[in-house]
Design an enzyme around this catalytic site. Structure first.
Site, mmCIF file in Angstrom:
data_model
loop_
_atom_site.group_PDB
_atom_site.id
_atom_site.type_symbol
_atom_site.label_atom_id
_atom_site.label_comp_id
_atom_site.label_asym_id
_atom_site.label_seq_id
_atom_site.Cartn_x
_atom_site.Cartn_y
_atom_site.Cartn_z
ATOM 1 N N LYS A 95 -9.103 -5.648 2.691
ATOM 2 C CA LYS A 95 -7.810 -5.288 2.115
ATOM 3 C C LYS A 95 -7.435 -6.197 0.953
ATOM 4 O O LYS A 95 -7.298 -7.402 1.112
ATOM 5 C CB LYS A 95 -6.726 -5.352 3.183
ATOM 6 C CG LYS A 95 -5.330 -5.005 2.649
ATOM 7 C CD LYS A 95 -4.266 -5.112 3.709
ATOM 8 C CE LYS A 95 -2.884 -4.829 3.132
ATOM 9 N NZ LYS A 95 -1.816 -4.916 4.151
ATOM 10 N N SER A 152 0.919 -0.950 4.022
ATOM 11 C CA SER A 152 0.297 -1.264 2.752
ATOM 12 C C SER A 152 -1.237 -1.289 2.801
ATOM 13 O O SER A 152 -1.896 -1.481 1.778
ATOM 14 C CB SER A 152 0.775 -2.646 2.284
ATOM 15 O OG SER A 152 0.404 -3.642 3.233
ATOM 16 N N SER A 176 1.959 -2.146 8.698
ATOM 17 C CA SER A 176 1.069 -1.861 7.572
ATOM 18 C C SER A 176 -0.365 -1.545 7.954
ATOM 19 O O SER A 176 -1.146 -1.152 7.093
ATOM 20 C CB SER A 176 1.078 -3.041 6.592
ATOM 21 O OG SER A 176 2.353 -3.200 6.034
#
Length: 419
Positions: A95, A152, A176
């Site tokens: 990520k 996210s 997220s």
């Protein structure tokens, strides 16, 4: 984390196409260790699929093709020399731009994984938007290009759902990992806050992972946890020794709203039906507990993120919810809820509702939680079932996820985004 609404037409672009499931992380590793496949072959295939799908998906900020092939060749040399890395040759996404530096990513690489690239996250100046920002633009939901994948950890979820990688790292500060897992139809795990290193100074964020199958969640856990014999230590005031070894069915409490969330009817009904399938399969048994009523954590969460805000009031909300959750977990080791109160919204941006309403309470309390695929709404997009457990009881969550997939048919489906 995002506030958002379920906008967007129901008849948008063509939906993604379900297809045959790609190899799992554990399946890839077994084939590479026995030299049925080489890591270079696996990674080359993953890079080729990424080159084909990425122009529509925008799941990656960067693709590290040359470095990935070099790392794959190194894994092959280790295997040829007699070393058997537990996740040999498994391509992964990490990520964000700094994701390769995370403790979880380093542990995965040490276990034989091959980072394919940095997955997309919301762009600068868009902290409340849930779509990721890849090299070519906003990340789309593989199931419907006019919908967000959630955030996210947007790129990580999209890359896993589209079969570019079987595993991708994430971080979860308000949902997220769990929200994009739910909206992309894959498995997602947020670990107990504080159990693994996190750069988040507020203590609200915890590392996590997204995977296409529950067995791969367990493989992630085995290589990143620090406890003896591959099991992380259970921590926190409600941690229960042996929680991961409890016999099925496990006592569980259901809540569709935690007392404040006001979920839409369809995602709540789909999650409830998924929970009932767990009960029918002998994975859980529901116990009467009365309505679950937590204090809405929205203001407290935001205060803890905002310099100069009233932290004392936020800590009072946290303490109140901690007491309520302790009482709940004294009756049952599991709490089940919808993963989100609403389906994926369109790319027009946030609306008036918080997609985090059912997830961020457990960032405030620190409990581990997972999202399990729970089916599809009328819009063709997936929804998720959230399972929350005692502090440090990740093995319990993993056992439930594996049983959900195996016995209750709550499994991810691979998807190819429509062109």
């Amino acid at each position: 984390m995002s506030n958002q609404h379920a906008g967007g037409p129901t008849a948008g672009p063509r939906p993604g196409r379900a297809g045959a499931a790609p190899l799992t992380a554990t399946g890839i590793a077994a084939a590479v260790r026995t030299r049925e496949l080489s890591a270079v072959e696996v990674v080359s295939a993953a890079l080729a699929r990424t080159a084909e799908i990425e122009p529509e998906l925008h799941a990656f900020r960067e693709v590290w093709g040359e470095a990935a092939l070099e790392r794959a060749a190194e894994v092959d040399r280790l295997v040829a020399a007699g070393t058997e890395p537990p996740l040999a040759g498994v391509p992964i996404g990490v990520k964000g731009a700094r994701g390769a530096r995370s403790a979880a990513a380093r542990a995965l690489v040490a276990a034989g994984c091959v980072p394919l690239g940095a997955t997309s996250v919301p762009g600068p100046g868009t902290p409340w938007q849930t779509w990721g920002l890849g090299r070519g633009g906003r990340t789309v939901n593989p199931w419907r290009a006019d919908r967000t994948p959630g955030g996210s950890s947007a790129g990580s979820a999209a890359a896993v759902a589209a079969g570019l990688v079987p595993l991708a790292t994430g971080s979860d500060g308000a949902g997220s990992v769990r929200i994009p897992a739910a909206w992309c139809g894959v498995f997602g795990l947020k670990v107990t806050n504080g159990l693994l290193p996190s750069p988040d100074r507020t203590g609200l964020a915890a590392p996590g992972v997204l995977a296409r199958c529950a067995t791969d969640l367990a493989a992630f856990w085995r290589v990143v946890c620090d406890g003896p014999d591959g099991a992380a230590p259970r921590t926190g005031p409600d941690a229960a020794p042996g929680a991961g070894d409890a016999a099925l069915p496990l006592a569980a409490v259901w809540s569709d709203d935690l007392g404040f969330a006001e979920p839409d009817r369809e995602p709540a009904a789909l999650a409830r039906r998924a929970a009932e399938r767990l009960a029918e399969a002998g994975v859980v048994r529901f116990v009467p507990a009365g309505p679950v009523r937590l204090a809405d954590p929205a203001a407290a969460w935001q205060a803890l993120r905002t310099p100069g805000a009233d932290r004392a009031a936020a800590e009072r909300v946290r303490a109140d919810n901690d007491r309520r959750l302790a009482a709940l977990f004294a009756r049952a080791p599991l709490l089940l809820t919808p993963a989100t109160p609403n389906p994926p919204h369109g790319h027009e941006g946030p609306g008036e509702r918080y997609s985090t309403a059912l997830t961020w309470a457990f960032n405030l309390s620190g409990h581990p939680a997972a999202s399990i695929p729970a089916g599809f709404g009328a819009d063709g997009c997936p929804v998720g079932l959230q399972v929350v457990a005692l502090h440090g009881a990740e093995p319990l969550l993993l056992a439930v996820a594996e049983a959900a997939e195996r016995a209750a048919g709550l499994a991810a489906r691979s998807v190819t985004p429509a062109r």
